[in-house]
Design a protein around this motif. Structure first.
Motif, PDB file in Angstrom:
ATOM      1  N   ARG A 210      15.836  -5.541  -5.638  1.00  0.00           N
ATOM      2  CA  ARG A 210      15.959  -4.100  -5.418  1.00  0.00           C
ATOM      3  C   ARG A 210      15.193  -3.628  -4.183  1.00  0.00           C
ATOM      4  O   ARG A 210      15.639  -2.748  -3.455  1.00  0.00           O
ATOM      5  N   THR A 211      14.030  -4.241  -3.933  1.00  0.00           N
ATOM      6  CA  THR A 211      13.169  -3.794  -2.831  1.00  0.00           C
ATOM      7  C   THR A 211      13.447  -4.532  -1.531  1.00  0.00           C
ATOM      8  O   THR A 211      12.919  -4.154  -0.472  1.00  0.00           O
ATOM      9  N   GLY A 212      14.253  -5.585  -1.596  1.00  0.00           N
ATOM     10  CA  GLY A 212      14.510  -6.369  -0.394  1.00  0.00           C
ATOM     11  C   GLY A 212      13.332  -7.225   0.022  1.00  0.00           C
ATOM     12  O   GLY A 212      13.200  -7.601   1.190  1.00  0.00           O
ATOM     13  N   LYS A 213      12.476  -7.558  -0.935  1.00  0.00           N
ATOM     14  CA  LYS A 213      11.297  -8.383  -0.682  1.00  0.00           C
ATOM     15  C   LYS A 213      11.435  -9.730  -1.386  1.00  0.00           C
ATOM     16  O   LYS A 213      12.256  -9.899  -2.290  1.00  0.00           O
ATOM     17  N   PHE A 214      10.628 -10.686  -0.973  1.00  0.00           N
ATOM     18  CA  PHE A 214      10.588 -11.964  -1.661  1.00  0.00           C
ATOM     19  C   PHE A 214       9.788 -11.823  -2.966  1.00  0.00           C
ATOM     20  O   PHE A 214       8.887 -10.978  -3.056  1.00  0.00           O
ATOM     21  N   PRO A 215      10.073 -12.658  -3.984  1.00  0.00           N
ATOM     22  CA  PRO A 215       9.300 -12.587  -5.224  1.00  0.00           C
ATOM     23  C   PRO A 215       7.784 -12.696  -5.005  1.00  0.00           C
ATOM     24  O   PRO A 215       7.009 -11.992  -5.660  1.00  0.00           O
ATOM     25  N   ALA A 216       7.362 -13.566  -4.086  1.00  0.00           N
ATOM     26  CA  ALA A 216       5.922 -13.706  -3.823  1.00  0.00           C
ATOM     27  C   ALA A 216       5.333 -12.393  -3.319  1.00  0.00           C
ATOM     28  O   ALA A 216       4.207 -12.022  -3.675  1.00  0.00           O
ATOM     29  N   GLN A 217       6.079 -11.684  -2.486  1.00  0.00           N
ATOM     30  CA  GLN A 217       5.588 -10.397  -1.979  1.00  0.00           C
ATOM     31  C   GLN A 217       5.482  -9.372  -3.100  1.00  0.00           C
ATOM     32  O   GLN A 217       4.546  -8.563  -3.127  1.00  0.00           O
ATOM     33  N   VAL A 218       6.424  -9.405  -4.035  1.00  0.00           N
ATOM     34  CA  VAL A 218       6.354  -8.501  -5.197  1.00  0.00           C
ATOM     35  C   VAL A 218       5.093  -8.775  -6.010  1.00  0.00           C
ATOM     36  O   VAL A 218       4.376  -7.852  -6.422  1.00  0.00           O
ATOM     37  N   VAL A 219       4.798 -10.060  -6.242  1.00  0.00           N
ATOM     38  CA  VAL A 219       3.615 -10.411  -7.036  1.00  0.00           C
ATOM     39  C   VAL A 219       2.338 -10.008  -6.306  1.00  0.00           C
ATOM     40  O   VAL A 219       1.403  -9.466  -6.918  1.00  0.00           O
ATOM     41  N   LEU A 220       2.268 -10.236  -5.007  1.00  0.00           N
ATOM     42  CA  LEU A 220       1.081  -9.826  -4.255  1.00  0.00           C
ATOM     43  C   LEU A 220       0.925  -8.314  -4.278  1.00  0.00           C
ATOM     44  O   LEU A 220      -0.197  -7.796  -4.399  1.00  0.00           O
ATOM     45  N   ARG A 221       2.039  -7.592  -4.179  1.00  0.00           N
ATOM     46  CA  ARG A 221       1.979  -6.128  -4.251  1.00  0.00           C
ATOM     47  C   ARG A 221       1.460  -5.674  -5.613  1.00  0.00           C
ATOM     48  O   ARG A 221       0.680  -4.723  -5.704  1.00  0.00           O
ATOM     49  N   TRP A 222       1.897  -6.362  -6.675  1.00  0.00           N
ATOM     50  CA  TRP A 222       1.415  -6.067  -8.029  1.00  0.00           C
ATOM     51  C   TRP A 222      -0.112  -6.206  -8.097  1.00  0.00           C
ATOM     52  O   TRP A 222      -0.807  -5.332  -8.615  1.00  0.00           O
ATOM     53  N   HIS A 223      -0.624  -7.292  -7.552  1.00  0.00           N
ATOM     54  CA  HIS A 223      -2.077  -7.488  -7.515  1.00  0.00           C
ATOM     55  C   HIS A 223      -2.769  -6.330  -6.790  1.00  0.00           C
ATOM     56  O   HIS A 223      -3.767  -5.783  -7.279  1.00  0.00           O
ATOM     57  N   LEU A 224      -2.257  -5.991  -5.625  1.00  0.00           N
ATOM     58  CA  LEU A 224      -2.905  -4.952  -4.816  1.00  0.00           C
ATOM     59  C   LEU A 224      -2.932  -3.624  -5.553  1.00  0.00           C
ATOM     60  O   LEU A 224      -3.940  -2.911  -5.526  1.00  0.00           O
ATOM     61  N   GLN A 225      -1.823  -3.293  -6.224  1.00  0.00           N
ATOM     62  CA  GLN A 225      -1.781  -2.010  -6.937  1.00  0.00           C
ATOM     63  C   GLN A 225      -2.665  -2.006  -8.172  1.00  0.00           C
ATOM     64  O   GLN A 225      -3.123  -0.953  -8.602  1.00  0.00           O
ATOM     65  N   LEU A 226      -2.947  -3.191  -8.731  1.00  0.00           N
ATOM     66  CA  LEU A 226      -3.914  -3.271  -9.832  1.00  0.00           C
ATOM     67  C   LEU A 226      -5.354  -3.129  -9.336  1.00  0.00           C
ATOM     68  O   LEU A 226      -6.257  -2.891 -10.130  1.00  0.00           O
ATOM     69  N   ASN A 243       3.269 -13.395   3.467  1.00  0.00           N
ATOM     70  CA  ASN A 243       2.316 -12.961   2.440  1.00  0.00           C
ATOM     71  C   ASN A 243       1.505 -11.745   2.871  1.00  0.00           C
ATOM     72  O   ASN A 243       0.916 -11.060   2.032  1.00  0.00           O
ATOM     73  N   LEU A 244       1.479 -11.486   4.176  1.00  0.00           N
ATOM     74  CA  LEU A 244       0.756 -10.326   4.691  1.00  0.00           C
ATOM     75  C   LEU A 244       1.648  -9.085   4.770  1.00  0.00           C
ATOM     76  O   LEU A 244       1.151  -7.969   4.913  1.00  0.00           O
ATOM     77  N   ASP A 245       2.944  -9.297   4.639  1.00  0.00           N
ATOM     78  CA  ASP A 245       3.915  -8.211   4.822  1.00  0.00           C
ATOM     79  C   ASP A 245       4.187  -7.519   3.488  1.00  0.00           C
ATOM     80  O   ASP A 245       5.302  -7.518   2.974  1.00  0.00           O
TER      81      ASP A 245
END
Length: 276
Positions: A210-226, A243-245
């Motif tokens: 849905r976001t046009g991102k890779f799964p790894a980027q979704v997981v890293l974003r999840w960490h950051l928002q936590l 991983n920085l994007d």
């Protein structure tokens, strides 16, 4: 101090650590210099290593060659289990610092509590001394459970700034994170992608689509928002940049809830109560 695109987390002593850093676990020393160089060129400024990784010298070579001002870097290494104890920890710190080619560390961690050996309180006293002497900017631990942390809190005026633990969608450590939050200890995640084991989870892949991102980027974003600090590892320049994007999109509350529901107690590493 930090790359403008990477937010920082203020630790309990006022020191700021980049929320997204670069890890070098299992990277051979002769490959580490190139990997860290690629990370620094991509914009990372926080590098996480450890004595047991055997690549502190490789990290040091990359730092020296980078030409970056020391104050722009945030360097972490860790005290290995065999070097625990007051005097041994002080010696091990000097060895690691020399391999890194640095005059001080930004963060020094006790790598594991190794409860059967029962030396982590003595090791913490050594780290207190290093902090008092200004040789480390922040002091912390890794893989500590609440009981291990509480013992330090009961016997020391120095509260760990960080506890670095295995943490990813498959092992979310909610109780430990709550313990940290109540006591002003920052949560840092190692193996933030569970060595890839969570990347094909339907909850994560659907968000990625849905976001046009890779799964790894979704997981890293999840960490950051936590609010977690994360140190993903890669030796591939494209993946290092990828991983920085993760700062140009946001997970919704529904996304966060969907990922929260994927917790299944999945450990990719040893349990801290048993590892010595």
């Amino acid at each position: 101090m930090n790359n403008p695109g990477i937010p920082t987390v203020k630790l309990n002593n006022g020191v700021e650590i980049p929320q997204l850093g670069f890890g070098v676990f299992q990277v051979p020393d002769d490959e580490t210099t190139a990997a860290v160089t690629a990370a620094l060129e991509a914009g990372y400024r926080s590098i996480d290593t450890a004595a047991i990784y055997g690549n502190e010298a490789g990290v040091g070579r990359a730092l020296a060659a980078s030409g970056l001002p020391r104050e722009e870097l945030f360097i972490t290494t860790k005290l290995w289990n065999a070097d625990q104890g007051y005097d041994a920890a002080l010696r091990a710190f000097d060895t690691g610092l020399a391999k890194l080619g640095l005059e001080y560390l930004d963060l020094y961690l006790i790598h594991w509590p190794t409860p059967a050996r029962d030396l982590y309180p003595d090791s913490w006293r050594a780290i207190e001394r290093l902090a008092d002497e200004g040789r480390i900017r922040a002091a912390g631990v890794s893989n500590f459970q609440p009981a291990h942390l509480q013992r330090l809190l009961d016997n020391s005026s120095l509260v760990p700034a960080v506890n670095q633990v295995e943490l990813h969608p498959g092992l979310q450590q909610a109780e430990l994170r709550a313990f940290h939050a109540e006591r002003g200890i920052a949560t840092e995640a190692w193996s933030p992608l569970a060595k890839g084991a969570v990347l094909d989870d339907p909850a994560i892949t659907s968000i990625a689509a849905r976001t046009g991102k890779f799964p790894a980027q979704v997981v890293l974003r999840w960490h950051l928002q936590l609010g977690n600090i994360v140190i993903p590892k890669s030796v591939t320049p494209a993946r290092i940049r990828q991983n920085l994007d993760v700062f140009d999109f946001q997970l919704t509350d529904q996304d966060m809830a969907a990922i929260a529901a994927t917790d299944r107690g999945l450990r990719t590493g040893p349990h801290p109560d048993q590892f010595n």
